[in-house]
Design a protein around this motif. Structure first.
Motif: not given
Length: 143
Positions: A45-68
């Motif tokens: 579970f901690p490793i899964m949480i780290l993985r999904w947090l990292a994926i969430g960061c990538t998704i958020a950064l892509v969404a921000i870049a696309w919106a800008q």
């Protein structure tokens, strides 16, 4: 700076997925019948949480870049971020449910059902990571 953070988070997600894969090799369908999960499986579970947090960061950064890149208004960016984070949360919960079904001790399970669980468990985040990498490279090239 944002590109370095994106790729750092992306490779973190990839590394944690690889670590979870290595830890899973003793379970079915990789070994048949494979060991049964016990209380020690909580380390996933901690490793899964780290993985999904990292994926969430990538998704958020892509969404921000696309919106800008599209010069979207702030409220549109906020709406986009809410939608992306909600989708990410749903996919993460599906991933946890699939892991629970895969590692749970059920009386009737076959190697093929475990293979389906493993395919979804590892395929869902990898597909999400590939999609974000594709979108990040397309956003970077069109700037």
């Amino acid at each position: 700076m944002r590109e370095y953070f994106f790729w750092g988070a992306w490779f973190t997600a990839l590394a944690t997925t690889g670590l979870l894969f290595l830890w899973s090799l003793s379970f079915s369908p990789f070994q048949h019948p494979g060991q049964t999960a016990n209380e020690a499986a909580i380390i996933f579970f901690p490793i899964m949480i780290l993985r999904w947090l990292a994926i969430g960061c990538t998704i958020a950064l892509v969404a921000i870049a696309w919106a800008q890149q599209r010069n979207l208004a702030t409220y549109s960016l906020i709406g986009l971020m809410i939608a992306v984070v909600a989708l990410h949360l749903i996919l993460g919960l599906i991933n946890v449910a699939v892991m629970n079904a895969w590692l749970s001790v059920e009386p009737v399970r076959t190697r093929s059902t475990n293979a389906i669980y493993v395919g979804i468990y590892f395929g869902l985040p990898i597909l999400w990571m590939l999609l974000t990498a594709f979108l990040a490279t397309i956003t970077k090239q069109s700037q």
